[in-house]
Design a protein around this motif. Structure first.
Motif, mmCIF file in Angstrom:
data_model
loop_
_atom_site.group_PDB
_atom_site.id
_atom_site.type_symbol
_atom_site.label_atom_id
_atom_site.label_comp_id
_atom_site.label_asym_id
_atom_site.label_seq_id
_atom_site.Cartn_x
_atom_site.Cartn_y
_atom_site.Cartn_z
ATOM 1 N N LEU A 308 18.428 21.394 -6.962
ATOM 2 C CA LEU A 308 17.530 22.325 -7.641
ATOM 3 C C LEU A 308 16.673 23.083 -6.628
ATOM 4 O O LEU A 308 16.461 24.294 -6.749
ATOM 5 C CB LEU A 308 16.640 21.581 -8.631
ATOM 6 N N LYS A 309 16.191 22.376 -5.628
ATOM 7 C CA LYS A 309 15.399 23.045 -4.588
ATOM 8 C C LYS A 309 16.245 24.078 -3.852
ATOM 9 O O LYS A 309 15.754 25.149 -3.473
ATOM 10 C CB LYS A 309 14.831 22.009 -3.613
ATOM 11 N N ASN A 310 17.525 23.781 -3.646
ATOM 12 C CA ASN A 310 18.421 24.720 -2.972
ATOM 13 C C ASN A 310 18.590 26.023 -3.742
ATOM 14 O O ASN A 310 18.733 27.097 -3.145
ATOM 15 C CB ASN A 310 19.800 24.082 -2.761
ATOM 16 N N ILE A 311 18.604 25.917 -5.095
ATOM 17 C CA ILE A 311 18.823 27.136 -5.878
ATOM 18 C C ILE A 311 17.528 27.762 -6.384
ATOM 19 O O ILE A 311 17.557 28.806 -7.040
ATOM 20 C CB ILE A 311 19.787 26.875 -7.068
ATOM 21 N N LEU A 312 16.401 27.136 -6.044
ATOM 22 C CA LEU A 312 15.099 27.698 -6.419
ATOM 23 C C LEU A 312 14.296 28.174 -5.216
ATOM 24 O O LEU A 312 13.545 29.159 -5.310
ATOM 25 C CB LEU A 312 14.268 26.651 -7.170
ATOM 26 N N GLU A 313 14.473 27.506 -4.072
ATOM 27 C CA GLU A 313 13.578 27.741 -2.937
ATOM 28 C C GLU A 313 14.288 28.170 -1.660
ATOM 29 O O GLU A 313 13.626 28.450 -0.663
ATOM 30 C CB GLU A 313 12.767 26.457 -2.672
ATOM 31 N N ASN A 314 15.608 28.226 -1.677
ATOM 32 C CA ASN A 314 16.378 28.595 -0.490
ATOM 33 C C ASN A 314 16.966 29.993 -0.676
ATOM 34 O O ASN A 314 18.034 30.145 -1.280
ATOM 35 C CB ASN A 314 17.491 27.568 -0.253
ATOM 36 N N PRO A 315 16.302 31.035 -0.175
ATOM 37 C CA PRO A 315 16.763 32.413 -0.411
ATOM 38 C C PRO A 315 18.192 32.668 0.058
ATOM 39 O O PRO A 315 18.951 33.383 -0.606
ATOM 40 C CB PRO A 315 15.766 33.259 0.390
ATOM 41 N N GLU A 316 18.565 32.074 1.171
ATOM 42 C CA GLU A 316 19.920 32.276 1.691
ATOM 43 C C GLU A 316 20.959 31.692 0.749
ATOM 44 O O GLU A 316 21.996 32.310 0.466
ATOM 45 C CB GLU A 316 20.032 31.630 3.081
ATOM 46 N N ASN A 317 20.691 30.513 0.233
ATOM 47 C CA ASN A 317 21.625 29.862 -0.684
ATOM 48 C C ASN A 317 21.718 30.620 -2.010
ATOM 49 O O ASN A 317 22.801 30.781 -2.577
ATOM 50 C CB ASN A 317 21.197 28.418 -0.939
ATOM 51 N N ILE A 318 20.573 31.094 -2.498
ATOM 52 C CA ILE A 318 20.545 31.866 -3.755
ATOM 53 C C ILE A 318 21.358 33.151 -3.596
ATOM 54 O O ILE A 318 22.173 33.501 -4.464
ATOM 55 C CB ILE A 318 19.095 32.189 -4.153
ATOM 56 N N ALA A 319 21.159 33.839 -2.464
ATOM 57 C CA ALA A 319 21.881 35.096 -2.224
ATOM 58 C C ALA A 319 23.384 34.857 -2.128
ATOM 59 O O ALA A 319 24.186 35.649 -2.654
ATOM 60 C CB ALA A 319 21.363 35.750 -0.950
ATOM 61 N N ARG A 320 23.777 33.759 -1.466
ATOM 62 C CA ARG A 320 25.204 33.453 -1.343
ATOM 63 C C ARG A 320 25.825 33.195 -2.701
ATOM 64 O O ARG A 320 26.903 33.707 -3.014
ATOM 65 C CB ARG A 320 25.405 32.219 -0.445
ATOM 66 N N GLN A 321 25.139 32.395 -3.541
ATOM 67 C CA GLN A 321 25.687 32.071 -4.850
ATOM 68 C C GLN A 321 25.806 33.323 -5.712
ATOM 69 O O GLN A 321 26.816 33.516 -6.395
ATOM 70 C CB GLN A 321 24.828 31.016 -5.554
ATOM 71 N N LYS A 322 24.822 34.196 -5.648
ATOM 72 C CA LYS A 322 24.870 35.412 -6.463
ATOM 73 C C LYS A 322 25.948 36.377 -5.964
ATOM 74 O O LYS A 322 26.576 37.080 -6.767
ATOM 75 C CB LYS A 322 23.498 36.084 -6.492
ATOM 76 N N ALA A 323 26.183 36.409 -4.652
ATOM 77 C CA ALA A 323 27.268 37.234 -4.117
ATOM 78 C C ALA A 323 28.619 36.716 -4.601
ATOM 79 O O ALA A 323 29.522 37.495 -4.958
ATOM 80 C CB ALA A 323 27.215 37.250 -2.597
ATOM 81 N N ASP A 324 28.760 35.391 -4.636
ATOM 82 C CA ASP A 324 29.999 34.796 -5.150
ATOM 83 C C ASP A 324 30.157 35.065 -6.645
ATOM 84 O O ASP A 324 31.276 35.262 -7.137
ATOM 85 C CB ASP A 324 29.999 33.289 -4.894
ATOM 86 N N TYR A 325 29.039 35.073 -7.373
ATOM 87 C CA TYR A 325 29.083 35.420 -8.796
ATOM 88 C C TYR A 325 29.640 36.835 -8.990
ATOM 89 O O TYR A 325 30.421 37.096 -9.914
ATOM 90 C CB TYR A 325 27.687 35.355 -9.417
ATOM 91 N N ALA A 326 29.199 37.758 -8.140
ATOM 92 C CA ALA A 326 29.657 39.149 -8.247
ATOM 93 C C ALA A 326 31.174 39.234 -8.054
ATOM 94 O O ALA A 326 31.872 39.958 -8.776
ATOM 95 C CB ALA A 326 28.937 40.022 -7.221
ATOM 96 N N GLU A 327 31.689 38.469 -7.080
ATOM 97 C CA GLU A 327 33.141 38.434 -6.862
ATOM 98 C C GLU A 327 33.858 37.829 -8.075
ATOM 99 O O GLU A 327 34.949 38.281 -8.457
ATOM 100 C CB GLU A 327 33.460 37.607 -5.615
ATOM 101 N N LEU A 328 33.239 36.815 -8.669
ATOM 102 C CA LEU A 328 33.813 36.172 -9.850
ATOM 103 C C LEU A 328 33.928 37.161 -11.003
ATOM 104 O O LEU A 328 34.974 37.244 -11.668
ATOM 105 C CB LEU A 328 32.938 34.990 -10.258
ATOM 106 N N ARG A 329 32.861 37.929 -11.250
ATOM 107 C CA ARG A 329 32.891 38.914 -12.336
ATOM 108 C C ARG A 329 33.961 39.966 -12.091
ATOM 109 O O ARG A 329 34.652 40.404 -13.022
ATOM 110 C CB ARG A 329 31.516 39.566 -12.487
#
Length: 351
Positions: A308-329
């Motif tokens: 939870l801390k990784n996806i709430l407080e780690n900007p690099e991790n959040i950005a990576r996950q959202k970039a992967d989401y964009a590829e998924l869509r």
């Protein structure tokens, strides 16, 4: 069902399903909650119940004599119904493939023998069936359409008395008592380090609201019923029980950690049988780890807090996950899946 009506206004439906099927005009014979069984051990202890439903469904088919039987997922029951229908000259369509690509791939031969037309909603499923010489129709994913068409509620916080100054952590524990009771206590055990957040549980109305009150642990928890999409629109992060909700969460661009736990017997059997590297639809469609999966022994308070801390407080991790989401869509696309499936089904029936 609504899309089929646009293709054939005279279409009539008799269904074994849920509230939404009934709302779409179907004559509901049995609610799916009566047949909701999770896990191998649980299924084994429910054999007599299962057989009773199967015999009733077979009698119902012969009495109703539909032009076509349309099956949705749920392989253990539906493939048996398909075999019976085929033996009695009833055409069989399958909407949303059972996950035979994950385990017991040999069942693809049963599908080929008893299903006239298969309509799949995940990009890799078409390739899977082609390996066995079976042509299926990829129609896109109806969840993509549902998310795109959702109109966000502007008063979600006010209506549910959620503090305006607290970011939201969505808690999606599933829709069946069995999985909720396996997941929710652990999910809510992470509250102390996140007192500045509001945990909002996505409840379902077919379970009594008082049932969810058993999990209430103070002012940091809010329970909302049948508002999952509005919740995801407002959430900063989510803990999600593995299933369709993982894909929905990704489509709403919400960072998530995927959770799953079951009985030790069911888990041991599943681990021996399952042939895919991930359990979440997000990772399966992407073909890589986009979201962290905490399964069985790894699903505990300490790991949940860390992720939870990784996806709430780690900007690099959040950005990576959202970039992967964009590829998924991009991979899934937008296709008006229900309309496409309905047009194909009516066309096949009229051939």
């Amino acid at each position: 069902m609504r899309a089929l009506r646009t293709e054939d206004a005279a279409a009539e439906f008799r269904c074994w399903g849920g509230d939404m099927m009934e709302a779409a005009g179907g004559k509901l014979v049995h609610h799916y909650q009566e047949m909701a069984i999770m896990g191998f051990l649980e299924a084994a202890t429910s054999i007599l119940k299962f057989r009773g439903f199967l015999k009733e469904c077979q009698r119902d088919l012969l009495e109703y004599k539909p032009d076509v039987l349309i099956l949705v997922d749920y392989a253990g029951f539906n493939l048996r119904v398909a075999k019976f229908a085929k033996q009695h000259g009833i055409k069989v369509f399958y909407y949303i493939s059972p996950k035979i690509w994950a385990w017991n791939q040999g069942r693809v031969h049963t599908v080929k023998a008893v299903v006239d037309k298969m309509f799949v909603i995940l990009p890799f499923e078409q390739e899977f069936y082609q390996r066995f010489g079976y042509d299926v129709d990829y129609i896109g994913n109806p969840i993509v359409d549902a998310v795109a068409e959702h109109e966000a509620s502007t008063d979600f916080r006010e209506r549910n008395q959620i503090p305006a100054d607290k970011p939201i952590i969505a808690v999606l524990p599933g829709s069946r008592k069995q999985e909720i009771e396996s997941m929710l206590y652990v999910m809510l055990s992470v509250l102390p380090p996140f007192l500045n957040y509001q945990f909002v549980i996505a409840a379902v109305s077919n379970l009594d609201r008082n049932y969810y009150q058993n999990f209430q642990r103070g002012e940091n928890i809010t329970i909302v019923s049948d508002q999952t999409y509005d919740l995801l629109r407002h959430a900063d992060a989510a803990m999600v029980t593995s299933g369709t909700a993982t894909l929905e969460t990704a489509l709403f661009d919400v960072p998530q950690v995927v959770c799953y736990s079951t009985s030790i017997i069911s888990y041991t059997i599943a681990k021996a049988l399952i042939k895919v590297p991930y359990i979440s639809l997000v990772n399966l469609v992407a073909g890589k780890e986009v979201v962290k999966e905490l399964i069985q022994g790894e699903f505990n308070s300490r790991n949940l807090v860390q992720e939870l801390k990784n996806i709430l407080e780690n900007p690099e991790n959040i950005a990576r996950q959202k970039a992967d989401y964009a590829e998924l869509r991009e991979k899934i696309g937008r296709s008006n899946a229900a309309q496409k499936a309905a047009k194909l089904m009516v066309g096949y029936l009229n051939q």
